[in-house]
Write a protein that holds these residues in place. Structure first.
Motif, short mmCIF file in Angstrom:
data_model
loop_
_atom_site.label_atom_id
_atom_site.label_comp_id
_atom_site.label_asym_id
_atom_site.label_seq_id
_atom_site.Cartn_x
_atom_site.Cartn_y
_atom_site.Cartn_z
N ALA A 109 59.90 2.79 -67.90
CA ALA A 109 61.08 1.92 -67.97
C ALA A 109 61.44 1.36 -66.60
O ALA A 109 61.77 0.18 -66.46
N GLN A 110 61.38 2.22 -65.59
CA GLN A 110 61.73 1.78 -64.23
C GLN A 110 60.80 0.65 -63.78
O GLN A 110 61.25 -0.35 -63.22
N LYS A 111 59.50 0.79 -64.01
CA LYS A 111 58.55 -0.24 -63.61
C LYS A 111 58.70 -1.50 -64.46
O LYS A 111 58.67 -2.63 -63.94
N ALA A 112 58.88 -1.34 -65.77
CA ALA A 112 58.92 -2.49 -66.69
C ALA A 112 60.06 -3.45 -66.36
O ALA A 112 59.90 -4.67 -66.46
N PHE A 113 61.22 -2.91 -65.94
CA PHE A 113 62.36 -3.79 -65.67
C PHE A 113 62.26 -4.50 -64.32
O PHE A 113 63.16 -5.26 -63.96
N THR A 114 61.17 -4.28 -63.58
CA THR A 114 60.92 -5.07 -62.37
C THR A 114 59.97 -6.23 -62.67
O THR A 114 59.68 -7.03 -61.79
N MET A 115 59.48 -6.33 -63.92
CA MET A 115 58.46 -7.32 -64.29
C MET A 115 59.07 -8.45 -65.11
O MET A 115 60.17 -8.32 -65.64
#
Length: 536
Positions: free
Chosen positions: A447-453
């Protein structure tokens, strides 16, 4: 004992976290459902209501319950059961609360059954609620909040369970039969009504203090949403490797277990009957509400499922994070939700399983061995497989807006499943501090990585390890709102936010106070005096 609680700052970070999870998961609450905290009516009253159903079930069971008493000196009225700072809950408070629960006892019941007093779930819930009530009372006193008689009468009148006592309290009829036959007094009614009023007033005071910046963060998290395509694969060693470690290094496994006992402790769980849509069915809130109503009436789950086109499951065990409302409810309580970690379903509480220490069984030895072998890295073989998946995701066609055609997604899913991988597609969902992803569950790192994309660069460039699984993913959609949108919708959103916060602001304040003041519970005196209910 009262306390100046004003030193505790309003817990906006904690409250926002709680609220945003609720906003994201969309839990429904029926207007007729009992309040989640017994302080909204009588302390212990909620427990008393549900437990009567539980007692009836127990009496029909072939395993007759027994009460086991702990050794120790009999506790006195001032024995402390819970404390947070200089706020204390005593045995006298517990017994007063249980006495007041007689207000909603069945007709003809003149005393509390000893099995009720020995129920572990009831003991801990009543003590927790009493500590919460005392913290609220102290903060209300610090803020100068008071409860007038008219407000108390109104509080009783508006309570579904207590409205019959409002005229008695208003007239000051101390000799009323409804009170006398239950061994209660006007002071008991006054205490209950005061709790209700002060909780409401504290909520209103906290709601007025919500700053615009906190509101903006809540608005942003609710309205900035993504949809993902995910492929997962287990990051676990082979059975041969696990068995070898169990046989060759048993002391290493035992040492790890002893150092991490708290981690492996069996959590408290609620046991539910669940009625959910079939895999091909749509989520219909009206149908789920009907199912919950019929469960409350005692209809057979299989019959309800057949009538409404649902699927039935009994004995499902859930932790608090999967359904907090059911976890805090009593045996026999019902409800429904349209979203959450377990999806949409109607539920009925069958019972609760208390937390207990884990034993180093053969299964747990294998679990620990797998953990020791897996570590926090992705082995070369899994990394190579994940790379192939990433390349396949990058080759998916997309239109000018970055959207992938449904036919291409269906073909991709079919190919990935044929390789034995787990494939998940999510609806649009907001970010939350727990790292919850619909259709997946908790996967904080993902989730943390996905919301930077975003859709300009939608495919993750390297696999992500989360909770013993290796994940690759692609952003399928992203929707965002900016500060201008917020300013335009701020007042409407504030009203919506405050409405959603109805049952969260005060518990959030209480929770922070308990954390800051190292709240402690000691139920041993209750086990000495009232025992613990067990089954043969």
């Amino acid at each position: 004992m009262t306390s100046k609680v004003g030193s505790t700052q309003t817990p906006w970070t904690l409250v926002l976290c709680t609220l945003l999870v609720a906003l994201a998961t969309g839990c429904d609450k029926k207007p007729s459902d009992p309040a989640p905290n017994a302080a909204k009516e009588a302390s212990g009253a909620k427990e008393a209501s549900g437990a009567q159903k539980g007692d009836a079930i127990a009496q029909k069971s072939p395993n007759e319950p027994k009460i086991v008493y702990a050794d120790g000196e009999q506790p006195g009225p001032e024995t402390v059961l819970a404390e947070a700072g200089d706020i204390e809950v005593t045995l006298e408070d517990f017994e007063s609360s249980m006495r007041r629960s007689m207000l909603i006892a069945p007709e003809g019941q003149t005393e509390i059954p000893k099995e009720r007093l020995a129920t572990p779930h009831l003991q801990i819930n009543v003590v927790r609620n009493l500590l919460s009530n005392k913290i609220i009372e102290a903060e209300a006193e610090h803020r100068g909040l008071e409860a007038s008689k008219d407000e108390k009468v109104a509080a009783l009148s508006e309570s579904r369970r207590l409205s019959a006592y409002a005229p008695i309290f208003e007239k000051g009829d101390a000799d009323a039969k409804a009170l006398a036959e239950r061994g209660l007094s006007l002071d008991d009614l006054d205490a209950i009504a005061r709790d209700i009023v002060l909780r409401e007033k504290l909520h209103n005071a906290l709601a007025e203090e919500i700053p615009d910046e906190a509101l903006w963060q809540a608005y942003k998290q609710q309205n900035n949403q993504i949809a993902l395509l995910l492929v997962g694969m287990r990051n676990t060693p082979s059975m041969e490797e696990i068995s070898a470690l169990v046989e060759e290094e048993p002391e290493r496994i035992r040492k790890h277990f002893e150092e991490n006992k708290k981690r492996y402790r069996q959590p408290s769980m609620v046991r539910l009957t669940m009625l959910s849509p079939t895999p091909s069915g749509n989520v219909d809130a009206t149908k789920l509400e009907k199912a919950a109503d019929r469960l409350q009436k005692g209809d057979a789950p299989d019959k309800i499922a057949a009538d409404l086109g649902l699927q039935s499951e009994t004995g499902a065990l859930l932790v608090r994070g999967e359904n907090a409302k059911a976890f805090d409810a009593d045996t026999g309580s019902t409800g429904f939700q349209t979203k959450g970690p377990r999806g949409a379903y109607a539920w009925k509480v069958e019972g609760h399983r208390d937390s207990k220490e884990a034993e180093l069984t053969a299964a747990l030895q294998r679990e620990i061995a797998a953990e020791l072998l897996g570590g926090n890295s992705i082995p070369p073989k899994r990394r190579a497989q994940a790379k192939e998946v990433i390349e396949a995701m990058e080759k998916l066609p997309s239109d000018k807006t970055g959207k992938v055609p449904e036919s291409a997604l269906a073909d991709f899913e079919k190919r990935m499943k044929s390789k034995g991988y787990q494939v998940r597609r999510t609806p649009l969902f907001p970010q939350n501090d727990r790292g919850f992803i619909p259709t997946v569950g908790l996967a904080e790192e993902v989730a943390q990585k996905a919301f930077t994309m975003d859709l300009d660069d939608p495919v993750v460039d390297t696999p992500v390890l989360s909770r013993k699984k290796v994940w690759t993913f692609r952003v399928l959609d992203r929707q965002e709102k900016d500060k201008e949108d917020f300013e335009r919708e701020k007042e409407a959103f504030r009203k919506q936010f405050e409405a959603r916060a109805k049952n969260q602001l005060v518990p959030g304040f209480v929770s922070q106070y308990e954390d800051e003041h190292d709240a402690r519970l000691d139920l041993e005196p209750l086990r000495v005096k009232y025992g613990t209910l067990q089954k043969n």
